[in-house]
Design a protein around this motif. Structure first.
Motif, short mmCIF file in Angstrom:
data_model
loop_
_atom_site.label_atom_id
_atom_site.label_comp_id
_atom_site.label_asym_id
_atom_site.label_seq_id
_atom_site.Cartn_x
_atom_site.Cartn_y
_atom_site.Cartn_z
N SER A 534 0.81 -1.22 0.00
CA SER A 534 0.00 0.00 0.00
C SER A 534 0.84 1.28 0.00
O SER A 534 0.32 2.36 0.25
N ILE A 535 2.13 1.17 -0.30
CA ILE A 535 2.96 2.38 -0.36
C ILE A 535 2.49 3.24 -1.54
O ILE A 535 2.40 2.77 -2.66
N PRO A 536 2.16 4.52 -1.29
CA PRO A 536 1.68 5.37 -2.39
C PRO A 536 2.81 5.79 -3.34
O PRO A 536 3.95 5.95 -2.93
N VAL A 537 2.43 5.95 -4.60
CA VAL A 537 3.34 6.53 -5.59
C VAL A 537 3.16 8.04 -5.55
O VAL A 537 2.03 8.53 -5.58
N VAL A 538 4.26 8.77 -5.46
CA VAL A 538 4.21 10.23 -5.41
C VAL A 538 4.32 10.82 -6.80
O VAL A 538 3.62 11.76 -7.16
N LEU A 539 5.20 10.23 -7.61
CA LEU A 539 5.49 10.82 -8.92
C LEU A 539 6.02 9.73 -9.85
O LEU A 539 6.82 8.90 -9.44
N THR A 540 5.54 9.75 -11.08
CA THR A 540 6.11 8.89 -12.12
C THR A 540 6.56 9.80 -13.24
O THR A 540 5.76 10.58 -13.76
N MET A 541 7.85 9.75 -13.58
CA MET A 541 8.38 10.59 -14.65
C MET A 541 8.94 9.71 -15.75
O MET A 541 9.64 8.74 -15.48
N VAL A 542 8.59 10.01 -16.99
CA VAL A 542 9.09 9.23 -18.13
C VAL A 542 9.67 10.19 -19.15
O VAL A 542 8.98 11.11 -19.62
N GLY A 543 10.93 10.01 -19.48
CA GLY A 543 11.59 10.89 -20.44
C GLY A 543 11.49 12.35 -20.01
O GLY A 543 11.35 13.24 -20.84
N GLY A 544 11.54 12.59 -18.70
CA GLY A 544 11.49 13.95 -18.19
C GLY A 544 10.08 14.53 -18.09
O GLY A 544 9.90 15.64 -17.60
#
Ligand SMILES: [Zn+2]
Length: 558
Positions: A534-544
């Motif tokens: 259940s750890i939340p994702v804060v940010l997903t960055m792809v190719g900047g």
């Protein structure tokens, strides 16, 4: 979820891209490095600096700043085996499990219908009339009350009955005069008119009337699935869907228009009439802002263990005389392995049983001998699932340089019954991740979504605990095969990158690598095991580019 704070620099802008500075996180640059407080500077889609926060500030005086407020920054996580189209379709299918009655099930289908283009068929699955008041089968009229403007169909929980509305009956031209099909049943009212429920083979009468998926359907479903993957921190999916030439063309269109939120490493069907055309045209290698790679073919050796379709060397322990089935003749697999290697393409072979795995290993071994020097830096063949392996075949993965592409959640889904299928001896070579690693094999980690969840933290959790989500069995199932936290981290980052020929550009945080990054609110490497899923994702960055997260970077072109 942590709130993200964007601080805009007041320095005058230069013509060169000022980039984005990620600050305030604990950074894991790779699975074999210690975490440290560091800043990461991203420019033009690439990582240009990782290290001391003060030095980063100096180098990036006018970058947009994202304050990660104590979160944990990782190389972008990848799923080495998922099915985007299947996930996209599942997202467009109403889940009817737990609906209190037919009216509620119909309302759920109506909610899905409202998200679809005008006239598109609406679908649901998972209804069970035995849980509804009175226990009666539903009627087309129940569904008409919620969805009347388009055909709507819904599969029963067991997949053996279909409930449809009047628009679907009309589209399929089914009425009182329709004959009973063999092996199936049309439920009827006293006047002979269909009630809207079709059992077993009768379901085909409706299925035949459904329009084939359009290019628009395909694109919509791929994008919905890719967005769902970004949301759980995935920066790339290695897609096991085995697409045909038209579907690949649609993916290329999405990539060219810059619409893909995450990277897709697609596989092509060997049945695609255009396979030789793909060989002639050559591999398509996506890098930088191009998010699509096409250089792999997906084939099948056998079926699955649950349905006893996985091919075994000896009988199933719980069914005498059954050794499963071969989906592709071994000679055909050998020819495919040879052809793929000769053209520098990667071949994926689905193999679950010990006979399926041996046949796949045999095919790769013969291809390695027949084509000693493949072009384009090697072909890196892969066995998908690699679930039940004869102990004597385990060293062959390293010897023939075959990647074992595993799905840790399959082990925890199958553990209640896997040993019944294969018995106490063969289970020693089943889901045997440490035996493979100790024998020098390369692994890559995936989920096989939508069969399992697309959330990679569930795969990570299964890999390190070999327990279900409630923590059973205590100590883990066959715990000697558990992976360490670091091994499981590599499985979904650098190992997955290697399986896609990308170890020099993805899977680590280093200057010159793609700015593909995943930020978690808590640290899965040290978190208490039960917290991991259940750890939340804060940010997903792809190719900047921000693919998921509360932040919208402004003031800098990443
Ligand atoms: Zn699959």
């Amino acid at each position: 979820m942590l709130p993200l704070l964007i601080v805009l620099s007041l320095a005058p802008s230069r013509p060169a891209s000022p980039g984005v500075l990620l600050e305030g996180a604990t950074v894991y640059v790779s699975a074999d490095a210690k975490p440290r407080a560091a800043s990461v500077l991203v420019q033009d889609g690439k990582i240009v600096f990782v290290g001391d926060p003060a030095a980063a500030r100096k180098q990036a005086s006018n970058a947009a700043v994202i304050d990660l407020k104590g979160a944990f920054l990782f190389p972008g996580w990848a799923d080495a085996h998922g099915h985007l189209l299947g996930l996209g379709k599942a997202l467009e299918t109403a889940d009817l499990r737990g609906a209190a009655d037919a009216a509620e099930a119909a309302r759920r289908i109506a909610a899905i219908a409202a998200t679809l283009p005008v006239g598109a068929w609406a679908e649901g699955r998972g209804w069970d009339q035995n849980r509804w008041p009175g226990g009666k089968f539903p009627d087309a009229r129940d569904l008409d009350a919620a969805v009347a403007d388009r055909p709507a169909i819904a599969r029963r929980v067991d997949g053996h009955a279909l409930w449809v509305n009047s628009a679907a009956l009309a589209a399929a031209k089914i009425d009182a005069s329709t004959a009973e099909p063999s092996g199936g049943r049309i439920l009827r009212r006293s006047d002979g008119s269909p009630t809207g429920v079709f059992v077993d083979n009768a379901m085909n009468l409706i299925g035949k009337a459904m329009p084939a998926a359009s290019a628009g359907d395909f694109e919509r479903q791929i994008l919905a699935a890719a967005r769902a993957c970004a949301k759980v921190g995935l920066t790339q999916v290695q897609d096991a869907s085995a697409y045909d030439a038209n579907q690949i063309a649609a993916l290329e269109g999405l990539a060219q228009r810059g619409e893909l939120p995450i990277r897709i490493y697609a596989t092509v069907s060997p049945e695609a009439s255009g396979l030789s055309g793909f060989f002639t045209r050559g591999a398509r290698i996506g890098r930088g802002g191009d998010f699509l790679t096409v250089r792999a073919i997906k084939s099948y050796a056998d079926g699955a263990l649950g349905s006893r379709g996985a091919a075994l060397l000896e009988d199933y322990s719980d069914e005498k005389g059954n050794r499963g089935l071969l989906v592709t003749p071994p000679e055909r697999l050998e020819a495919l392995a040879r052809e793929a290697r000769a053209h520098g393409w990667q071949l994926w072979v689905h193999a679950i049983g010990d006979r399926g795995n041996r046949i796949a290993l045999d095919a790769f071994e013969k291809a390695n001998r027949a084509v000693p020097r493949p072009p384009a830096g090697g072909d890196r063949p892969r066995i998908e699932h690699a679930q039940v392996i004869a102990l004597s075949d385990i060293p062959r993965f390293a010897r023939e340089r075959v990647i074992a592409s595993i799905q840790p959640t399959h082990a925890t889904s199958d553990m209640p019954w896997a040993e019944q299928r294969v018995g106490p001896d063969r289970i020693a070579g089943a889901y045997a991740w440490q035996k493979l690693k100790k024998a020098g094999a390369r692994l890559a980690g995936g989920s096989d979504f939508p069969v399992e969840s697309e959330n990679p933290l569930l795969g990570f959790y299964a890999a390190v605990t070999r327990q279900d989500l409630s923590g059973r069995p205590a100590g883990g199932w066959r715990p000697e095969e558990k992976l360490s936290r670091e091994q499981a981290f590599a499985l979904f980052t650098s190992d997955a990158a290697y399986a896609a020929f990308e170890e020099d550009s993805r899977g680590q945080i280093a200057a010159g690598f793609e700015a593909d990054l995943t930020v978690f609110a808590e640290d899965p490497i040290v978190a208490q095991a039960q917290r991991i899923p259940s750890i939340p994702v804060v940010l997903t960055m792809v190719g900047g580019r921000v693919a998921y997260g509360g932040a919208r970077t402004r003031g800098g072109a990443p």
